[in-house]
Write an enzyme that holds these catalytic residues in place. Structure first.
Site, PDB file in Angstrom:
ATOM      1  N   SER A  98     -39.420   5.199  35.340  1.00 18.04           N
ATOM      2  CA  SER A  98     -40.519   5.182  34.377  1.00 18.04           C
ATOM      3  C   SER A  98     -41.894   5.135  35.016  1.00 18.04           C
ATOM      4  O   SER A  98     -42.853   5.645  34.448  1.00 18.04           O
ATOM      5  CB  SER A  98     -40.355   4.003  33.424  1.00 18.04           C
ATOM      6  OG  SER A  98     -40.218   2.793  34.135  1.00 18.04           O
TER       7      SER A  98
ATOM      8  N   ASP B 278     -29.422   4.629  32.536  1.00 14.50           N
ATOM      9  CA  ASP B 278     -30.418   4.421  31.479  1.00 14.50           C
ATOM     10  C   ASP B 278     -31.334   5.650  31.515  1.00 14.50           C
ATOM     11  O   ASP B 278     -32.103   5.833  32.454  1.00 14.50           O
ATOM     12  CB  ASP B 278     -31.200   3.130  31.788  1.00 14.50           C
ATOM     13  CG  ASP B 278     -32.399   2.943  30.859  1.00 14.50           C
ATOM     14  OD1 ASP B 278     -32.767   3.877  30.132  1.00 14.50           O
ATOM     15  OD2 ASP B 278     -32.988   1.838  30.895  1.00 14.50           O
TER      16      ASP B 278
ATOM     17  N   HIS C 159     -36.214   7.936  29.835  1.00 22.37           N
ATOM     18  CA  HIS C 159     -37.299   8.899  30.055  1.00 22.37           C
ATOM     19  C   HIS C 159     -36.812  10.333  30.306  1.00 22.37           C
ATOM     20  O   HIS C 159     -37.624  11.233  30.476  1.00 22.37           O
ATOM     21  CB  HIS C 159     -38.183   8.449  31.225  1.00 22.37           C
ATOM     22  CG  HIS C 159     -38.847   7.135  30.951  1.00 22.37           C
ATOM     23  ND1 HIS C 159     -40.055   7.031  30.308  1.00 22.37           N
ATOM     24  CD2 HIS C 159     -38.438   5.867  31.197  1.00 22.37           C
ATOM     25  CE1 HIS C 159     -40.375   5.751  30.172  1.00 22.37           C
ATOM     26  NE2 HIS C 159     -39.399   5.027  30.708  1.00 22.37           N
TER      27      HIS C 159
ATOM     28  N   LYS D  54     -39.215   7.151  23.068  1.00 21.44           N
ATOM     29  CA  LYS D  54     -39.979   8.086  23.908  1.00 21.44           C
ATOM     30  C   LYS D  54     -39.884   9.483  23.282  1.00 21.44           C
ATOM     31  O   LYS D  54     -40.577   9.753  22.318  1.00 21.44           O
ATOM     32  CB  LYS D  54     -39.467   8.022  25.340  1.00 21.44           C
ATOM     33  CG  LYS D  54     -40.062   6.802  26.045  1.00 21.44           C
ATOM     34  CD  LYS D  54     -39.148   5.755  26.432  1.00 21.44           C
ATOM     35  CE  LYS D  54     -39.905   4.553  26.949  1.00 21.44           C
ATOM     36  NZ  LYS D  54     -39.169   3.324  26.842  1.00 21.44           N
TER      37      LYS D  54
ATOM     38  N   HIS E 102     -35.705  -0.639  35.371  1.00 25.88           N
ATOM     39  CA  HIS E 102     -36.577  -1.272  34.372  1.00 25.88           C
ATOM     40  C   HIS E 102     -36.312  -2.779  34.241  1.00 25.88           C
ATOM     41  O   HIS E 102     -35.196  -3.258  34.469  1.00 25.88           O
ATOM     42  CB  HIS E 102     -36.305  -0.593  33.022  1.00 25.88           C
ATOM     43  CG  HIS E 102     -37.230  -0.998  31.938  1.00 25.88           C
ATOM     44  ND1 HIS E 102     -36.859  -1.863  30.934  1.00 25.88           N
ATOM     45  CD2 HIS E 102     -38.525  -0.659  31.703  1.00 25.88           C
ATOM     46  CE1 HIS E 102     -37.877  -2.028  30.108  1.00 25.88           C
ATOM     47  NE2 HIS E 102     -38.897  -1.309  30.552  1.00 25.88           N
TER      48      HIS E 102
ATOM     49  N   ASN F 235     -45.604   7.547  25.669  1.00 26.11           N
ATOM     50  CA  ASN F 235     -44.309   8.078  26.120  1.00 26.11           C
ATOM     51  C   ASN F 235     -43.776   9.113  25.133  1.00 26.11           C
ATOM     52  O   ASN F 235     -42.586   9.417  25.120  1.00 26.11           O
ATOM     53  CB  ASN F 235     -43.285   6.945  26.232  1.00 26.11           C
ATOM     54  CG  ASN F 235     -43.642   5.988  27.339  1.00 26.11           C
ATOM     55  OD1 ASN F 235     -44.108   6.392  28.407  1.00 26.11           O
ATOM     56  ND2 ASN F 235     -43.442   4.701  27.105  1.00 26.11           N
TER      57      ASN F 235
ATOM     58  N   GLU G  80     -31.667   4.304  36.575  1.00 31.68           N
ATOM     59  CA  GLU G  80     -32.336   5.099  35.553  1.00 31.68           C
ATOM     60  C   GLU G  80     -32.124   6.574  35.885  1.00 31.68           C
ATOM     61  O   GLU G  80     -31.898   6.917  37.049  1.00 31.68           O
ATOM     62  CB  GLU G  80     -33.843   4.795  35.539  1.00 31.68           C
ATOM     63  CG  GLU G  80     -34.147   3.397  35.033  1.00 31.68           C
ATOM     64  CD  GLU G  80     -35.644   3.091  34.942  1.00 31.68           C
ATOM     65  OE1 GLU G  80     -36.443   4.033  34.783  1.00 31.68           O
ATOM     66  OE2 GLU G  80     -35.995   1.911  35.026  1.00 31.68           O
TER      67      GLU G  80
HETATM   68  C1  PLP Z   1     -36.131   2.814  31.653  1.00 31.91           C
HETATM   69  C2  PLP Z   1     -36.323   2.012  30.410  1.00 31.91           C
HETATM   70  N1  PLP Z   1     -35.280   1.409  29.861  1.00 31.91           N
HETATM   71  C3  PLP Z   1     -35.414   0.668  28.739  1.00 31.91           C
HETATM   72  C4  PLP Z   1     -36.631   0.506  28.133  1.00 31.91           C
HETATM   73  C5  PLP Z   1     -36.751  -0.337  26.911  1.00 31.91           C
HETATM   74  O1  PLP Z   1     -36.662   0.477  25.796  1.00 31.91           O
HETATM   75  P1  PLP Z   1     -37.317   0.018  24.416  1.00 31.91           P
HETATM   76  O2  PLP Z   1     -38.780   0.279  24.524  1.00 31.91           O
HETATM   77  O3  PLP Z   1     -36.606   0.847  23.404  1.00 31.91           O
HETATM   78  O4  PLP Z   1     -37.006  -1.434  24.278  1.00 31.91           O
HETATM   79  C6  PLP Z   1     -37.754   1.127  28.664  1.00 31.91           C
HETATM   80  C7  PLP Z   1     -39.072   0.958  28.004  1.00 31.91           C
HETATM   81  O5  PLP Z   1     -40.112   1.315  28.410  1.00 31.91           O
HETATM   82  C8  PLP Z   1     -37.609   1.895  29.835  1.00 31.91           C
HETATM   83  O6  PLP Z   1     -38.668   2.493  30.404  1.00 31.91           O
END
Ligand code: PLP
Length: 381
Positions: A176, A200, A203, A232, A134, A48, A172
């Site tokens: 992802s 969130d 990405h 990321k 997520h 990522n 999001e």
């Molecule tokens: C959309 C999304 N939110 C939160 C997270 C979690 O983040 P972290 O890897 O910093 O725990 C991810 C992780 O892949 C994600 O893809």
């Protein structure tokens, strides 16, 4: 005899029977675009690290300088003695960049998402989440005292039908596993004064928008709460919740993942502040990604399974789980490190390869991937 052993046996053998067992790969230097494993050289299409910062020398130097300035760990949770000048400077840099009053830091995006939902929601509240959000958001929603409903992916009609006063809507910015963008403008218009919107942008941050401000800036909106993660495009790890000063004060009191968890090392906060500067000023990284995306479209666009996205996340749908593992394995043999994503991470019958592009790829890397994939799929017909 406690039930745990039998429960674990059952769960593991069920995963095995379904062909869905996951394995850890212990890899040396896979945070570089090219790495060696099992006596073979690979080009990494699975990270990522969209902007190539995970192996960037100047970011590494900033982290080392942070250690010189601040030593090793933070030695305490933020409200005890773990919050330093370096943390404060990172918060200020994030607020200035993204246009919020406060930034509350967390050691991961997973914990930031959980902290927000757990501290905000009470029994009787309505939480509306995009169906493809997520796992950290879904799990927090299910465990929270609120009633959680999932609206159809990126479907405004579905959201409208569920929306009530005082809801919290969560989406999001970039999804992802599919790499598609949320219709943030329409979602915000739907929320209006009725609901709060939390985005969130794990990405999207760094990758989209002017100075890499992310999906919200790209869509021309400002959500009530924005989560950005540092694992990321920032090339490091950790996360922040961006919000107004009152929400910030509230989270400082009640966000348990913040209050009761050791603060990230100050040297890391220092490096993250340096990364903010890089994301803002190094537009060439996003320009390079755009060039690679064009190369990917040219190489894989004609293949069945190709999905067009505006982001460096390129899902390639295979459908069957075993077949997607097989294709990933064969691509690996040809030097392309790719990951097969299978249920339960994605919906049944949508197993896929998830290619990710990074600024450190070359156009030739992408062309070679396309050629191998084309040959492989032709051979399977
Ligand atoms: C959309 C999304 N939110 C939160 C997270 C979690 O983040 P972290 O890897 O910093 O725990 C991810 C992780 O892949 C994600 O893809």
């Amino acid at each position: 005899m406690p039930v745990f052993k039998r429960r674990i046996d059952d769960a593991l053998s069920q995963r095995q029977t379904q062909g869905l067992t996951r394995k850890l790969n212990c890899l040396a230097s896979a945070n570089h675009v090219q790495f060696r494993a099992e006596d073979q050289s690979f080009i990494n299409f699975s990270s990522n690290d969209y902007l190539g910062l995970a192996s960037d020398k100047s970011l590494g130097k900033a982290w080392q300088h942070g250690i010189d300035l601040y030593g090793n760990g933070s030695a305490a949770s933020p409200l005890v003695t773990g919050f330093s000048v370096a943390h404060q400077e990172l918060e200020s840099a994030l607020c200035e960049w993204l246009g919020f009053e406060r930034a509350i830091l967390f050691s991961s995006g997973f914990s930031a998402n959980q902290a927000l939902l757990f501290s905000l929601l009470e029994k009787g509240d309505l939480l509306l989440q995009d169906k493809l959000n997520h796992a950290s958001l879904m799990e927090a929603g299910m465990l929270s005292p609120a009633t959680m409903k999932r609206f159809k992916h990126n479907d405004i009609r579905s959201l409208q039908m569920m929306l009530k006063e005082n809801a919290l809507v969560v989406t999001e910015g970039v999804f992802s596993m599919d790499g598609d963008l949320s219709p943030l403008r329409d979602i915000q218009a739907t929320c209006q004064s009725k609901a709060w919107l939390m985005v969130d942008d794990a990405h999207g941050i760094g990758v989209l928008g002017s100075e890499g401000r992310g999906s919200c800036q790209h869509a021309g909106i400002k959500p009530d709460v924005l989560v950005v993660t540092f694992g990321k495009a920032f090339g490091l790890s950790g996360a922040a919740i961006l919000c107004d000063s009152q929400v910030g004060d509230y989270l400082t009191q009640f966000a348990r993942h913040h209050v009761y968890s050791t603060a990230i090392p100050p040297s890391q906060a220092h490096a993250l502040a340096h990364a903010v500067g890089m994301l803002r000023t190094e537009q060439w990284r996003r320009d390079k990604l755009a060039e690679l995306q064009n190369a990917y479209r040219a190489a894989c666009g004609p293949l069945p399974g190709y999905v067009e996205t505006q982001t460096p996340i390129k899902p390639f749908i295979i459908g069957d789980s075993a077949k997607s593992l097989d294709v990933a394995q064969q691509l690996k043999r040809q030097g392309h490190w790719v990951t097969a994503i299978r249920p339960p991470t994605v919906a049944k019958n949508t197993a896929r390869l998830r290619f990710t592009l990074t600024t450190n790829h070359t156009v030739d890397d992408v062309k070679a991937l396309g050629q191998s994939l084309t040959r492989l799929l032709e051979g399977m017909e």
